[in-house]
Each structure stands twice: as structure tokens, then as C-alpha cells.
Design a protein around this motif. Structure first.
Motif, PDB file in Angstrom:
ATOM      1  N   TYR A   7       0.823  -1.209   0.000  1.00 26.69           N
ATOM      2  CA  TYR A   7       0.000   0.000   0.000  1.00 26.69           C
ATOM      3  C   TYR A   7       0.863   1.267   0.000  1.00 26.69           C
ATOM      4  CZ  TYR A   7      -4.332  -2.554   0.538  1.00 26.69           C
ATOM      5  OH  TYR A   7      -5.405  -3.360   0.318  1.00 26.69           O
ATOM      6  N   VAL A   8       1.955   1.235   0.738  1.00 26.17           N
ATOM      7  CA  VAL A   8       2.878   2.361   0.727  1.00 26.17           C
ATOM      8  C   VAL A   8       3.437   2.553  -0.678  1.00 26.17           C
ATOM      9  CG1 VAL A   8       5.132   3.187   1.556  1.00 26.17           C
ATOM     10  CG2 VAL A   8       3.470   2.267   3.171  1.00 26.17           C
ATOM     11  N   MET A   9       3.795   1.478  -1.339  1.00 20.04           N
ATOM     12  CA  MET A   9       4.322   1.566  -2.702  1.00 20.04           C
ATOM     13  C   MET A   9       3.261   2.107  -3.664  1.00 20.04           C
ATOM     14  SD  MET A   9       7.466   0.695  -2.622  1.00 20.04           S
ATOM     15  CE  MET A   9       8.116  -0.022  -4.094  1.00 20.04           C
ATOM     16  N   ILE A  10       2.018   1.727  -3.477  1.00 26.67           N
ATOM     17  CA  ILE A  10       0.934   2.241  -4.331  1.00 26.67           C
ATOM     18  C   ILE A  10       0.770   3.746  -4.114  1.00 26.67           C
ATOM     19  CG2 ILE A  10      -1.569   2.214  -4.685  1.00 26.67           C
ATOM     20  CD1 ILE A  10      -1.427  -0.849  -4.164  1.00 26.67           C
ATOM     21  N   VAL A  11       0.808   4.177  -2.867  1.00 28.37           N
ATOM     22  CA  VAL A  11       0.686   5.607  -2.562  1.00 28.37           C
ATOM     23  C   VAL A  11       1.867   6.379  -3.157  1.00 28.37           C
ATOM     24  CG1 VAL A  11       0.733   7.296  -0.684  1.00 28.37           C
ATOM     25  CG2 VAL A  11      -0.746   5.303  -0.511  1.00 28.37           C
ATOM     26  N   VAL A  12       3.066   5.855  -2.998  1.00 28.05           N
ATOM     27  CA  VAL A  12       4.248   6.499  -3.571  1.00 28.05           C
ATOM     28  C   VAL A  12       4.111   6.586  -5.087  1.00 28.05           C
ATOM     29  CG1 VAL A  12       6.728   6.210  -3.989  1.00 28.05           C
ATOM     30  CG2 VAL A  12       5.815   5.937  -1.683  1.00 28.05           C
ATOM     31  N   ALA A  13       3.654   5.520  -5.721  1.00 25.51           N
ATOM     32  CA  ALA A  13       3.482   5.517  -7.178  1.00 25.51           C
ATOM     33  C   ALA A  13       2.455   6.561  -7.604  1.00 25.51           C
ATOM     34  CB  ALA A  13       3.057   4.127  -7.659  1.00 25.51           C
ATOM     35  N   CYS A  14       1.366   6.677  -6.874  1.00 20.48           N
ATOM     36  CA  CYS A  14       0.342   7.672  -7.223  1.00 20.48           C
ATOM     37  C   CYS A  14       0.866   9.100  -7.065  1.00 20.48           C
ATOM     38  CB  CYS A  14      -0.910   7.468  -6.364  1.00 20.48           C
ATOM     39  SG  CYS A  14      -1.812   5.966  -6.764  1.00 20.48           S
ATOM     40  N   ILE A  15       1.573   9.347  -5.980  1.00 18.90           N
ATOM     41  CA  ILE A  15       2.135  10.685  -5.760  1.00 18.90           C
ATOM     42  C   ILE A  15       3.149  11.023  -6.852  1.00 18.90           C
ATOM     43  CG2 ILE A  15       3.622  12.045  -4.218  1.00 18.90           C
ATOM     44  CD1 ILE A  15       2.182  10.592  -1.868  1.00 18.90           C
TER      45      ILE A  15
END
Length: 177
Positions: A7-15
Motif C-alpha cells: 500500500y505504501v508503494m501504491i501511494v508512492v506511485a500515485c504521488i
């Protein structure tokens, strides 16, 4: 832990995707500011260009030299003013020429070679948008992918370092017994 990490990686990717999508728009805003400044300085310099065409066959440097060689202090000072305006015009013509390239070249120029004052003004007055252009989507995707690859490499390095340290600690622990 791995679910949280995903989930952290998904958030980083979106940002990173959203931040990367801003880059083409930022380069476009900078190019518009360069164009407006070039138009202004060209308009202001036009009377001197007309005078140079009439008296020095269009040679601006010769016009500046004529002013500097004058015995009248006001004309000498005017030569300096004309030269500053001429140099500014040439500088912004160079900026405009540098921005007439592919997107990565424009982004590189804005990041590392842009006129510092214009770049600062552009950043101060920049309004973030979410442009859905092909350039914005590709740039956003590339920025997100690069950031994820860097994070993955950092995490792999961290896991490798942890494994090495664990082996050394376990070896020393067993050796002490």
C-alpha cells in the motif's frame, strides 16, 4: 508487513505519477513566460533596431559603439542601456531556441539551464493542474516507475545489509559461546 508495504508503494506511485504529470505543464508555463518576455524586449528594442538600420546598416554593435564614442555623457550612458537591452534580447532568443526541442530536452533545460529569474517566477506563480495530455501521462508514468525502481533497489539493499549484519551477529554470538 508486506501488505502495508504494498500500500505504501501504491501511494508512492500515485504521488509520483501526479508529480510527474506536472513537469510538462511546468515546462510549458516556463516557455510561455520566455515568449512573453522575448516579445516585450523585442518590442522595446524595435526603435533602436530601426535606428541601426538607418545609420549602421542594421549593425547594432556599431550603433552601441557610436553611442559610447560620443562626447556627450548622456549618449555614452545610452550606449550602455542599449547594449543591456540587446544582450537581454539575445539571451531570451537563446532561451526560446533551447525550448524548441523534444520534451526531455525542455525538461532538462528548465531544470538545469533555465534563466534563474524566469524559472523562479514560473515556480512562484505555478498552479498545479492534472493535465491529461499524452506528454503528461507518459512523464508521470516514467517518474512513478523510476521512483518505484529506486525504492525497490533501496529495499533490496536494505534486506541484503540486514542479512549480512544478521550473519555477522549470529557468527559472533555462536563464537562467544
Amino acid at each position: 508487513m508486506s501488505v502495508l508495504l504494498r500500500y505504501v508503494m501504491i501511494v508512492v506511485a500515485c504521488i509520483c505519477l501526479l508529480a510527474g504529470m506536472q513537469l510538462p505543464h511546468l515546462a510549458d508555463q516556463y516557455a510561455k513566460r520566455v515568449d512573453a518576455t522575448l516579445r516585450e524586449v523585442t518590442l522595446n528594442f524595435q526603435p533602436f533596431l530601426i535606428i541601426a538600420n538607418q545609420h549602421t546598416a542594421g549593425n547594432v554593435e556599431a550603433l552601441i559603439a557610436m553611442h559610447r564614442q560620443s562626447n556627450v555623457a548622456a549618449f555614452k550612458a545610452e550606449g550602455d542601456a542599449i547594449e543591456r537591452m540587446y544582450q537581454r534580447k539575445l539571451r531570451f532568443e537563446g532561451e526560446a531556441k533551447a525550448l524548441k526541442t523534444h520534451l526531455p530536452g525542455r525538461l532538462w533545460h528548465v531544470a538545469f539551464r533555465a534563466d534563474a529569474d524566469l524559472r523562479e517566477q514560473t515556480l512562484i506563480q505555478y498552479n498545479a493542474t492534472v493535465p491529461l495530455t499524452q506528454d503528461a501521462l507518459i512523464t508521470g508514468g516514467v517518474v512513478a516507475l523510476l521512483m518505484l525502481l529506486l525504492l525497490e533497489a533501496a529495499m533490496a539493499g536494505g534486506r541484503r545489509l540486514q542479512a549480512v549484519l544478521t550473519r555477522q551477529i549470529n557468527h559472533r554470538w555462536r563464537g562467544a559461546a
